[in-house]
Design an enzyme around this catalytic site. Structure first.
Site, PDB file in Angstrom:
ATOM      1  N   GLU A 124    -115.093 -32.809   0.012  1.00 48.09           N
ATOM      2  CA  GLU A 124    -116.392 -32.349   0.474  1.00 48.09           C
ATOM      3  C   GLU A 124    -117.229 -31.750  -0.659  1.00 48.09           C
ATOM      4  O   GLU A 124    -118.421 -31.998  -0.755  1.00 48.09           O
ATOM      5  CB  GLU A 124    -116.173 -31.306   1.560  1.00 48.09           C
ATOM      6  CG  GLU A 124    -117.428 -30.909   2.272  1.00 48.09           C
ATOM      7  CD  GLU A 124    -117.096 -29.965   3.412  1.00 48.09           C
ATOM      8  OE1 GLU A 124    -116.080 -30.222   4.097  1.00 48.09           O
ATOM      9  OE2 GLU A 124    -117.823 -28.988   3.600  1.00 48.09           O
ATOM     10  N   ASP A 125    -116.604 -30.955  -1.491  1.00 51.28           N
ATOM     11  CA  ASP A 125    -117.376 -30.154  -2.445  1.00 51.28           C
ATOM     12  C   ASP A 125    -117.283 -30.581  -3.908  1.00 51.28           C
ATOM     13  O   ASP A 125    -117.982 -30.025  -4.742  1.00 51.28           O
ATOM     14  CB  ASP A 125    -116.929 -28.683  -2.387  1.00 51.28           C
ATOM     15  CG  ASP A 125    -117.122 -28.082  -1.010  1.00 51.28           C
ATOM     16  OD1 ASP A 125    -118.006 -28.578  -0.278  1.00 51.28           O
ATOM     17  OD2 ASP A 125    -116.406 -27.137  -0.667  1.00 51.28           O
TER      18      ASP A 125
END
Ligand code: MN
Length: 742
Positions: A98-99
């Site tokens: 996600e990051d």
């Protein structure tokens, strides 16, 4: 538990930080040690290195290196949920895709498809296509889809949420509200459903700390103050039972444990009582160490020892030995009359049951092997899968439906033959009918509960025996959607309504076909689409339906041109749905509040559901068409709004403004005494010069219940009024009420 929260804070130099990270990693390995097989250590090391490298430039809001978060999540998973090596690898990687630049392909290459799939489940959907859908609801739906394949996703998600809640202090206030609301709305019920009672309790308490800080602090303080007195009482209660249990030769533990702040608060609100009046501030727990085949007998033996000493309340016996909850919870609960005439709840369980109550799903699987119990979770997953499969409603509905049908407390009801059905609390006779079979549901006209005739909307209670009465002439209607709470019943009713609509629409389709052919146009997809969009209807089916029920007479059709066999809509004139401008704007003039950092005047309305007044802890909510609405943070709707539409929440606080008055309601209970009304009105309008808007007083059985609506300037004034009312002779309680209908 606390070692995770107690990570030393930032201002460390690089060298110290590295050491800290390594220390946390080694601590994780240590707790995982009993589960390590050859080769596992290398895999874990690899996952740790990938995560540490991917997050190396990131920091949490508190300032600490980001990697400490996945490390903490992994540790919660192992220590508090009982997860194993593969889940630990996933926990370490849970935020990478996600990051950071790490991709799912990278993870699949390194660790294989199983782990990649779980990490995928943990990765939030960031670009939601439908702007109206709540990202939270969409993401939640995604988690659930993965859940039914692999429940580890949800368990890691819960560990993630728990760590975020434990470290919420460094977040901004509106983030705290949003995250806490999601937690009470979805994650706490979900952990309850997964059988993780300890985690559920902690999540609720943490959320309450942010959502209702004052009440939280107050109860925590009172619990601490009364601790010694409580311990003394618990010892007195336990002593005689302990002696008798010792004589049975069982190996056991007995202790008292306080109930959570959140559950005490709930009780105070639900029963409208003060802290001092909540009788079950703690429960006594007896834990037996006994072989599986003697469990039931042993628990009942303990029950008999306890009730020989103290008289039980017959309504308060809960036998989850014979009928475990569907989240796997097993125990025997009873409430007995203890010393000094106080009611005390006693919970009897075995070591095995206790572990299941604490570690839920993971422990359940551990014990499942070798027992005949087919997994209750499997059944539950099966039900969820069914609902997910025929889901076309939008995600917010879905989240709500999911909550009421899968996360609610359950009741047990019986068929006429004595089979048990488990249904969410608030289920009606109609829900029961659909639980039996969708045919039975569709034709349900009423029910007999314990041989008494009741309507289909009748709410069921645990222990009811239900017989459904059907008629071949019956069919579902729109109103039924408001009667049922289970997702299954809802989706079956929707299906039936759609089917019904399709049948009706057939006539309209025929009418349209004739009209089109008469004017020389073809009855085809293109022309039907043109018409549907001309009348602003979502689908051809709706067009046919509207024609069939004569809501649409097609008189505009004569203005259409026909080119070849194609319809051409008339140029500018279109039937428009009228917008009422008065409706779109807030009715009242703006009062002053401060927004974010600026102090602009903003137009807003006060929410009807909770009637905030200046001084209340509030948040602003941007609602479509209505502009900004101000709610109290403890509004009954707040959790739902914040959890579903966190992005529409704006930070709001009050400015001092003595000019404007706000309507609020007070509920007063006291002894029915001549002159009491005079005393109240004299205080309000005479002494305090507060305007009364409405007042009703009802007296029964020596008590009076008064509802008074007054105009106050702010919370300070309201508080003073409440305090002074409470001091009047004969007044028992004074409470502010939230909703209009009270
Ligand atoms: Mn995370």
């Amino acid at each position: 538990m606390d070692s995770v929260a107690a990570i030393p804070k930032y201002n460390l130099n690089e060298e110290q930080e590295k050491k800290l990270i390594l220390r946390e990693y080694r601590a994780l390995l240590r707790v995982l040690k009993p589960k390590l097989k050859p080769g596992d250590k290398e895999l874990l090391r690899r996952a740790f290195e990938i995560a540490a490298d991917a997050h190396k430039t990131m920091r949490r809001k508190s300032g600490e290196p980001y990697i400490l978060h996945p490390l903490a999540v992994a540790r919660i998973g192992v220590e508090e949920i009982g997860l194993g090596v593969r889940s630990t690898i996933c926990s370490l990687l849970h935020d990478t895709v996600e990051d950071t630049d790490v991709t799912l392909e990278d993870i699949e290459r390194e660790f294989g498809t199983e782990i990649a799939r779980i990490v995928d489940g943990l990765t939030k959907i960031s670009n939601i296509i439908d702007v109206n859908a709540s990202a939270q609801a969409e993401n939640f739906k995604k988690i659930l889809l993965t859940l039914t394949d692999d429940p580890r996703v949800i368990l890691i998600k819960l560990a993630d949420r728990l760590h975020n809640m434990r470290t919420l202090d460094s977040m901004k206030r509106e983030k705290q509200l949003k995250i806490s609301s999601e937690t009470v709305y979805v994650y706490a019920p979900l952990s309850h459903r997964m059988g993780l009672y300890t985690i559920k309790t902690e999540l609720e308490d943490l959320a309450m700390k942010y959502l209702e800080p004052e009440a939280y602090k107050e109860i925590a303080r009172k619990l601490a103050e009364t601790k010694r007195e409580r311990s003394r009482y618990i010892n007195e209660f336990i002593k005689p039972i302990k002696e008798k249990l010792d004589r049975t030769g069982y190996e056991f533990e007995i202790y008292g444990r306080p109930k959570s702040i959140h559950s005490i608060w709930n009780k105070m609100k639900k029963k409208g009582v003060a802290f001092e009046e909540v009788y079950d501030l703690f429960a006594i727990r007896v834990i037996l160490n006994i072989p599986l085949e003697q469990e039931k007998e042993g628990c009942w033996k303990v029950y008999s020892v306890i009730t020989d000493e103290y008289t039980p309340s017959p309504e308060r016996l809960r036998d989850w030995l014979s009928n475990p909850k569907s989240n796997g919870y097993e125990a025997l609960h009873t409430t007995v009359m203890g010393p000094q005439g106080k009611w005390v709840e006693v919970q009897v369980r075995t070591r095995r049951m206790n572990e299941i109550a604490e570690k839920g799903l993971a422990a359940h699987w551990k014990y499942k092997e070798g027992t005949a119990d087919e997994s209750r979770f499997d059944k539950w997953f099966q039900q969820i899968r069914e609902v997910l499969n025929n889901q076309d409603s939008d995600s917010i509905d879905f989240l709500h439906d999911f909550k009421t049908s899968f996360l609610a407390e359950e009741i047990y009801v019986y068929t006429p033959k004595g089979d048990v059905k488990m249904l969410p609390v608030d289920s009606t006779a109609l829900d029961f009918a659909f639980a039996i079979h969708s045919m039975v549901g569709s034709q349900c006209i009423g029910a007999k509960i314990n041989h008494k005739l009741v309507p289909i909307s009748h709410k069921l209670r645990s222990g009811d025996q239900v017989e459904i009465i059907t008629s071949a002439k019956q069919k579902p209607n729109e109103d039924w959607l408001n009667i049922v709470v289970t997702a299954k019943a809802k989706s079956k009713i929707k299906d039936a309504l759609k089917e019904e609509k399709r049948k009706v629409a057939d006539d309209g389709k025929y009418v349209l076909q004739r009209k089109l052919e008469n004017m020389g146009a073809a009855f085809n997809q293109h022309n039907v689409d043109i018409l549907a969009s001309f009348y602003k209807l979502p689908s051809p089916l709706d067009l046919y339906y509207q024609i069939s029920v004569k809501a649409l007479d097609l008189k505009e059709l004569s203005e259409f041109h026909v080119l070849g066999d194609k319809l051409e809509p008339p140029k500018p004139i279109r039937p428009e749905i009228k917008h009422d401008p008065a409706h779109a704007l807030p009715k009242k003039d703006a009062e002053l509040i401060i927004f974010g950092e600026s102090s602009d005047k903003i137009v807003y309305t006060l929410a009807n559901c909770c009637k905030p007044i200046p001084g209340d802890d509030v948040f602003g909510f941007v609602s479509t068409g209505k502009g900004l609405t101000i709610h109290r943070t403890n509004c009954p709707n707040a959790a739902r709004l914040l959890a579903n539409y966190g992005h529409r929440v704006v930070k709001t606080k009050w400015a001092k403004n003595k000019e404007i008055s706000f309507l609020t309601g007070l509920k007063i209970v006291g002894l029915d005494d001549v002159g009491v009304i005079h005393k109240i009105t004299n205080l309000i309008s005479g002494e305090m010069k507060i305007n009364i808007n409405a007042m009703t007083i009802e007296a029964r059985e020596g008590l009076f219940h008064g509802n008074i609506r007054v105009y106050v300037h702010d919370k300070e004034e309201l508080d003073e009024l409440v305090n002074r009312l409470k001091k009047l002779p004969g007044i028992e309680t004074v409470d502010r009420y939230d909703t209009e209908q009270q």
